[in-house]
Design a protein around this motif. Structure first.
Motif, mmCIF file in Angstrom:
data_model
loop_
_atom_site.group_PDB
_atom_site.id
_atom_site.type_symbol
_atom_site.label_atom_id
_atom_site.label_comp_id
_atom_site.label_asym_id
_atom_site.label_seq_id
_atom_site.Cartn_x
_atom_site.Cartn_y
_atom_site.Cartn_z
ATOM 1 N N ARG A 52 -1.100 -11.238 -3.150
ATOM 2 C CA ARG A 52 -1.834 -12.419 -2.697
ATOM 3 C C ARG A 52 -0.880 -13.492 -2.177
ATOM 4 O O ARG A 52 -1.144 -14.158 -1.175
ATOM 5 N N VAL A 53 0.252 -13.679 -2.884
ATOM 6 C CA VAL A 53 1.226 -14.690 -2.456
ATOM 7 C C VAL A 53 1.868 -14.274 -1.130
ATOM 8 O O VAL A 53 2.073 -15.109 -0.239
ATOM 9 N N GLU A 54 2.197 -12.964 -0.991
ATOM 10 C CA GLU A 54 2.767 -12.493 0.273
ATOM 11 C C GLU A 54 1.766 -12.675 1.414
ATOM 12 O O GLU A 54 2.143 -12.971 2.548
ATOM 13 N N SER A 55 0.500 -12.513 1.133
ATOM 14 C CA SER A 55 -0.523 -12.753 2.157
ATOM 15 C C SER A 55 -0.516 -14.214 2.571
ATOM 16 O O SER A 55 -0.604 -14.543 3.757
ATOM 17 N N SER A 56 -0.418 -15.131 1.585
ATOM 18 C CA SER A 56 -0.338 -16.562 1.895
ATOM 19 C C SER A 56 0.917 -16.880 2.698
ATOM 20 O O SER A 56 0.929 -17.802 3.509
ATOM 21 N N ALA A 57 1.996 -16.105 2.455
ATOM 22 C CA ALA A 57 3.257 -16.355 3.157
ATOM 23 C C ALA A 57 3.276 -15.750 4.556
ATOM 24 O O ALA A 57 4.227 -15.946 5.301
ATOM 25 N N GLY A 58 2.210 -15.007 4.913
ATOM 26 C CA GLY A 58 2.156 -14.428 6.247
ATOM 27 C C GLY A 58 3.003 -13.189 6.411
ATOM 28 O O GLY A 58 3.607 -12.976 7.462
ATOM 29 N N HIS A 59 3.057 -12.337 5.350
ATOM 30 C CA HIS A 59 3.839 -11.099 5.393
ATOM 31 C C HIS A 59 2.900 -9.902 5.302
ATOM 32 O O HIS A 59 2.755 -9.295 4.230
ATOM 33 N N PRO A 60 2.204 -9.535 6.386
ATOM 34 C CA PRO A 60 1.222 -8.441 6.315
ATOM 35 C C PRO A 60 1.838 -7.103 5.938
ATOM 36 O O PRO A 60 1.206 -6.294 5.267
ATOM 37 N N ASP A 61 3.099 -6.839 6.376
ATOM 38 C CA ASP A 61 3.721 -5.559 6.040
ATOM 39 C C ASP A 61 3.938 -5.453 4.536
ATOM 40 O O ASP A 61 3.724 -4.389 3.937
ATOM 41 N N ALA A 62 4.382 -6.551 3.899
ATOM 42 C CA ALA A 62 4.590 -6.541 2.450
ATOM 43 C C ALA A 62 3.262 -6.348 1.723
ATOM 44 O O ALA A 62 3.177 -5.620 0.730
ATOM 45 N N VAL A 63 2.217 -6.997 2.228
ATOM 46 C CA VAL A 63 0.895 -6.833 1.615
ATOM 47 C C VAL A 63 0.456 -5.381 1.693
ATOM 48 O O VAL A 63 -0.067 -4.819 0.716
ATOM 49 N N GLN A 64 0.677 -4.728 2.847
ATOM 50 C CA GLN A 64 0.272 -3.331 3.009
ATOM 51 C C GLN A 64 1.036 -2.421 2.057
ATOM 52 O O GLN A 64 0.464 -1.484 1.477
ATOM 53 N N ARG A 65 2.348 -2.681 1.875
ATOM 54 C CA ARG A 65 3.137 -1.846 0.965
ATOM 55 C C ARG A 65 2.618 -1.966 -0.471
ATOM 56 O O ARG A 65 2.510 -0.970 -1.193
ATOM 57 N N ILE A 66 2.318 -3.199 -0.881
ATOM 58 C CA ILE A 66 1.816 -3.392 -2.242
ATOM 59 C C ILE A 66 0.444 -2.740 -2.399
ATOM 60 O O ILE A 66 0.155 -2.103 -3.424
ATOM 61 N N ALA A 67 -0.417 -2.870 -1.375
ATOM 62 C CA ALA A 67 -1.738 -2.240 -1.443
ATOM 63 C C ALA A 67 -1.613 -0.722 -1.540
ATOM 64 O O ALA A 67 -2.341 -0.071 -2.303
ATOM 65 N N ASP A 68 -0.666 -0.130 -0.786
ATOM 66 C CA ASP A 68 -0.462 1.319 -0.851
ATOM 67 C C ASP A 68 -0.001 1.737 -2.237
ATOM 68 O O ASP A 68 -0.436 2.772 -2.773
ATOM 69 N N ALA A 69 0.894 0.941 -2.843
ATOM 70 C CA ALA A 69 1.372 1.264 -4.193
ATOM 71 C C ALA A 69 0.242 1.190 -5.207
ATOM 72 O O ALA A 69 0.124 2.039 -6.103
ATOM 73 N N LEU A 70 -0.611 0.171 -5.087
ATOM 74 C CA LEU A 70 -1.747 0.044 -6.011
ATOM 75 C C LEU A 70 -2.753 1.168 -5.791
ATOM 76 O O LEU A 70 -3.355 1.677 -6.741
ATOM 77 N N GLN A 71 -2.950 1.569 -4.532
ATOM 78 C CA GLN A 71 -3.899 2.642 -4.218
ATOM 79 C C GLN A 71 -3.477 3.940 -4.901
ATOM 80 O O GLN A 71 -4.330 4.741 -5.315
ATOM 81 N N ALA A 72 -2.160 4.151 -5.033
ATOM 82 C CA ALA A 72 -1.663 5.387 -5.641
ATOM 83 C C ALA A 72 -1.820 5.393 -7.157
ATOM 84 O O ALA A 72 -1.718 6.448 -7.777
ATOM 85 N N ARG A 73 -2.043 4.233 -7.769
ATOM 86 C CA ARG A 73 -2.193 4.169 -9.227
ATOM 87 C C ARG A 73 -3.607 4.570 -9.626
ATOM 88 O O ARG A 73 -4.572 4.193 -8.961
ATOM 89 N N PRO A 74 -3.784 5.292 -10.716
ATOM 90 C CA PRO A 74 -5.149 5.542 -11.231
ATOM 91 C C PRO A 74 -5.841 4.220 -11.559
ATOM 92 O O PRO A 74 -5.303 3.397 -12.294
ATOM 93 N N GLY A 75 -7.015 3.992 -10.981
ATOM 94 C CA GLY A 75 -7.751 2.753 -11.233
ATOM 95 C C GLY A 75 -7.305 1.577 -10.392
ATOM 96 O O GLY A 75 -7.831 0.467 -10.546
ATOM 97 N N GLY A 76 -6.343 1.791 -9.481
ATOM 98 C CA GLY A 76 -5.809 0.663 -8.716
ATOM 99 C C GLY A 76 -6.513 0.401 -7.399
ATOM 100 O O GLY A 76 -6.186 -0.566 -6.704
ATOM 101 N N ARG A 77 -7.483 1.233 -7.028
ATOM 102 C CA ARG A 77 -8.136 1.069 -5.721
ATOM 103 C C ARG A 77 -8.828 -0.280 -5.555
ATOM 104 O O ARG A 77 -8.724 -0.894 -4.483
ATOM 105 N N PRO A 78 -9.556 -0.807 -6.571
ATOM 106 C CA PRO A 78 -10.185 -2.131 -6.366
ATOM 107 C C PRO A 78 -9.173 -3.221 -6.034
ATOM 108 O O PRO A 78 -9.425 -4.071 -5.182
ATOM 109 N N LEU A 79 -8.002 -3.203 -6.701
ATOM 110 C CA LEU A 79 -6.982 -4.221 -6.416
ATOM 111 C C LEU A 79 -6.435 -4.044 -4.999
ATOM 112 O O LEU A 79 -6.193 -5.035 -4.292
ATOM 113 N N ALA A 80 -6.247 -2.783 -4.577
ATOM 114 C CA ALA A 80 -5.752 -2.539 -3.222
ATOM 115 C C ALA A 80 -6.751 -3.041 -2.186
ATOM 116 O O ALA A 80 -6.380 -3.683 -1.188
ATOM 117 N N LEU A 81 -8.040 -2.744 -2.401
ATOM 118 C CA LEU A 81 -9.068 -3.222 -1.471
ATOM 119 C C LEU A 81 -9.095 -4.743 -1.408
ATOM 120 O O LEU A 81 -9.266 -5.340 -0.335
#
Length: 723
Positions: free
Chosen positions: A125-154
């Protein structure tokens, strides 16, 4: 166009449309029957995108040996960590670099390994506020790979879309996340949360869903989403988040013309903000939004200037720029175009330094309006083109309609009639679509309410029916005992049989009488003793199966919610009972009066002549509003609004089903309420040659009224003492 702290806003545009109509005169024709449109959405700190800093490092896997949750379940932060993450999330709006640094330190601590997913989510969320879309995507991908992490990634992807001003896309992603989060987070009972409820992320999902609903003009759904989010925030005991949601509810209530509720929400939000300078600044911002929707421009400007002072005191550079953005809008509407240009040019480089495309888009629109008012048309066109460029891909008709209206008003003020007229027609098309969606969401809410009430009534009838069946079984057992008595007591058989049969006949007689009574009670309203919907449906089934004939009058008590809010539900019940009595006295003996639901009534006049229908509507208006209603707390002035029509609709006399007839009366009622209440609006003629033409008129009733395909007559109610 105003932008403010948390939620994008929508509001009534009647005052602005009236001003534009006066400026353009006969070029725009009559302004009667104009639907409510939605107004600008406010800027808020967490909807911006701050200046880029160094890109975030890729999220590493959790340390080996860290405690993990069962597959498919993410451990929730404990109370201390949750509070720390909430504070860093808030800090990230104005100082994203420092907040991101603190979050990376938390990720490195072994003590937080089990809750790593939520630390990563906050960092995203902070990286999104800072205007770093690539960093946000990397974190979302990492959360997506975790069991139960899909809601946070979305949710991270939704936040990123929201920062870019893509409200509809953000709402869609948040809705997907909410569907996964909701089963563990039902509406809390009291101040406790169910185990496993990720309340803070659920609140953020509800916030984005509400924003998307507001962008579509669905204000009734916005109310539901925000109330649910507030209940979760209060269960979290987060006063900052609770005050923020209360302020959004205040804006939404004022948008729906519920001033008393807006004032109450705003007062509670201001109380929770005490002691926190930045929270007080944002509360003043919301106060300015409520004042703007109420048409109080002086209070709007005063509240914004106070909000700006507090933001500067808090050292919140980004908030300062956003307050200046909103102040630009206030200056425009108080004829201070030069001040608006000056403040806009001061705030623009700050928003650009944060890469805040949403804020920049709004500020450039405000700047273009101010430049038009100063007759600097070429610079204004450049700013308008930049606004359109920034809005690419954003399906937000509410915001676009507001921008078109404000630009049209500005061009009209400086005598550029051709440009003003073009913008006016484009805005009206968008506003009509928004108003239709708002009506549909409100009607759907009413249907859900009435369906719930009907289910409760059906359950009660089933319970009573079961009791009657139990009584019938008891009677059968009693008859069996008679047979046993006959076998045992032959000598007394004749006497005993006579006595017992008499008792059985009496019990059956009472049973049938009770069944008839229950059937009659099920078709009466218990509060007013009027017929209810069940009875009306039975009447329609007998007399209007194929073609409805006669007249319908749909009646609604004006501002009834204010009676309940200010004087209590006991006074509200007294008003409903007295109004039902007055309506019953005003109509003819053969007319059917139905309590349609809540504060609405329906009158079915089967044999009234079309020329007598107007007199009937006038009698009801004056019977209800002529005298105050006595209550335990004192007399209350009460008026009503009425929509009426005679069927078949003249002049084509097309056949209608009774449900369509009720809908036509309801549309006429809507126009009566939208034009000031305390009046009746009746359908005189409808230019439709066939059933398909009628359906097209129903789909856009306001447009049909404006084009005079539907002719309406107006009956004004009694003048009130304070009028």
């Amino acid at each position: 166009m105003t932008r403010s702290v948390p939620m994008r806003r929508s509001t009534s545009a009647r005052a602005r449309l009236a001003r534009l109509g006066l400026a353009l005169g006969v070029m725009f024709g009559s302004m009667l029957g104009v639907c409510e449109a939605a107004a600008p959405r406010p800027v808020h700190p967490d909807a911006s995108t701050p200046a880029p800093s160094a890109p975030a490092a890729a999220i590493a896997p959790a340390p080996t040996g860290a405690s993990t949750a069962p597959a498919g379940v993410l451990p929730l932060p404990d109370h201390a960590l949750d509070a720390q993450l909430a504070q860093l999330d808030r800090q990230g709006l104005n100082d994203p670099d420092r907040a991101a640094q603190q979050l990376r330190l938390l990720l490195a601590e072994p003590a937080h390994a089990a809750q790593r997913a939520h630390v990563e989510y906050t960092l995203g969320r902070v990286e999104s506020s800072a205007g770093h879309p690539d960093a946000v995507q990397r974190i979302a991908d990492a959360l997506q790979a975790r069991p139960g992490g899909r809601p946070l990634a979305l949710m991270l992807l939704a936040e990123q879309q929201d920062r870019l001003g893509q409200t509809g896309r953000a709402g869609g992603l948040a809705q997907q996340a909410l569907q996964m989060l909701s089963p563990a987070c039902p509406p809390p009972q009291g101040q406790s949360l169910p185990p496993g409820c990720d309340a803070r992320v659920t609140v953020q999902a509800l916030r984005l869903v509400a924003r998307a609903e507001g962008a579509r003009g669905e204000y009734a759904f916005v109310e539901n989403s925000l109330r649910r989010a507030l209940a979760l925030a209060q269960a979290l005991q987060d006063t900052n988040l609770s005050g923020w949601l209360m302020a959004q509810l205040a804006v939404n209530s004022q948008t729906r013309d519920e001033s008393a509720a807006a004032q109450q929400w705003m007062s509670q939000s201001w109380q929770l903000a005490q002691g926190d300078v930045l929270a007080m600044s944002r509360a003043r911002m919301y106060e300015s939004m409520v004042a703007s929707r109420r048409g109080d421009r002086a209070l709007q400007q005063t509240a914004l200037e106070e909000a700006l002072r507090l933001a500067r005191q808090a050292g919140a550079r980004r908030d300062v720029a956003q307050m200046q953005n909103n102040l630009t809008d206030a200056y425009i509407h108080t004829d201070q175009a030069a001040a608006a240009v000056r403040v806009a040019r001061e705030a623009l480089p700050v928003l650009q330094s944060y890469n805040d495309q949403t804020g920049e888009r709004t500020l450039r629109h405000n700047l273009s309006v101010a430049l038009v008012l100063q007759r600097q048309f070429e610079p204004a066109r450049r700013e308008i083109a930049r606004v359109v460029e920034l809005a690419q891909g954003d399906n937000d008709p509410v915001r676009r309609a507001v921008q078109l209206r404000e630009l049209g008003e500005a061009y009209a003020k400086v005598g550029q009639w051709r440009e003003a007229l073009r913008l006016y027609h484009e805005e009206r098309a968008l506003s009509a679509a928004t108003a239709q969606r708002n009506r549909e969401s409100s009607l759907q809410q009413l249907r859900l309410k009435y369906d719930s009430e009907a289910k409760q009534r059906d359950l009660e009838l089933l319970r009573r029916d079961q009791a009657l069946k139990d009584q019938e079984l008891s009677n059968r057992s009693l008859a069996q005992y008679v047979g046993v008595g006959l076998a045992v007591l032959l000598g007394l058989s004749l006497v005993l049989i006579g006595v017992m049969l008499a008792r059985v006949r009496e019990a059956n007689r009472k049973l049938k009488a009770n069944q008839s009574l229950l059937r009659a009670q099920s078709e009466r309203d218990p509060l007013t003793d009027l017929a209810n919907r069940r009875h009306f449906l039975a009447v329609m089934d007998r007399h209007a199966k194929d073609m409805f004939t006669g007249a319908l009058l749909m009646i609604d008590i004006d501002h009834f919610k204010h009676v309940n809010d200010r004087h209590g539900h006991a006074a509200g019940d007294a008003v409903i009972v007295e109004v039902s009595r007055r309506i019953s006295q005003a109509v003819r003996q053969e007319d059917l009066v139905v309590r349609w639901g809540g504060e609405e009534f329906l009158v079915f006049a089967r044999n009234v002549a079309p020329d007598q229908l107007q007199l009937l509507a006038e009698r009801i208006l004056f019977s209800v509003g002529q005298e105050p209603v006595p209550t335990a707390g004192g007399a209350l002035a009460v008026t009503c609004s009425i929509g009426f029509a005679h069927f078949p609709l003249p002049p084509a006399q097309l056949a209608l089903h009774w449900e369509q007839a009720v809908n036509w009366a309801d549309m006429a009622l809507y126009t009566a309420k939208s034009q000031g209440r305390n009046r009746a609006r009746g359908i005189v003629t409808v230019e439709a040659g066939d059933a398909q033409a009628l359906i097209q008129i129903e789909a856009d009733f306001d447009a049909a009224c404006s084009s005079e395909r539907v002719q309406l007559q107006t009956i004004l109610g009694p003048v009130q003492p304070d009028a």
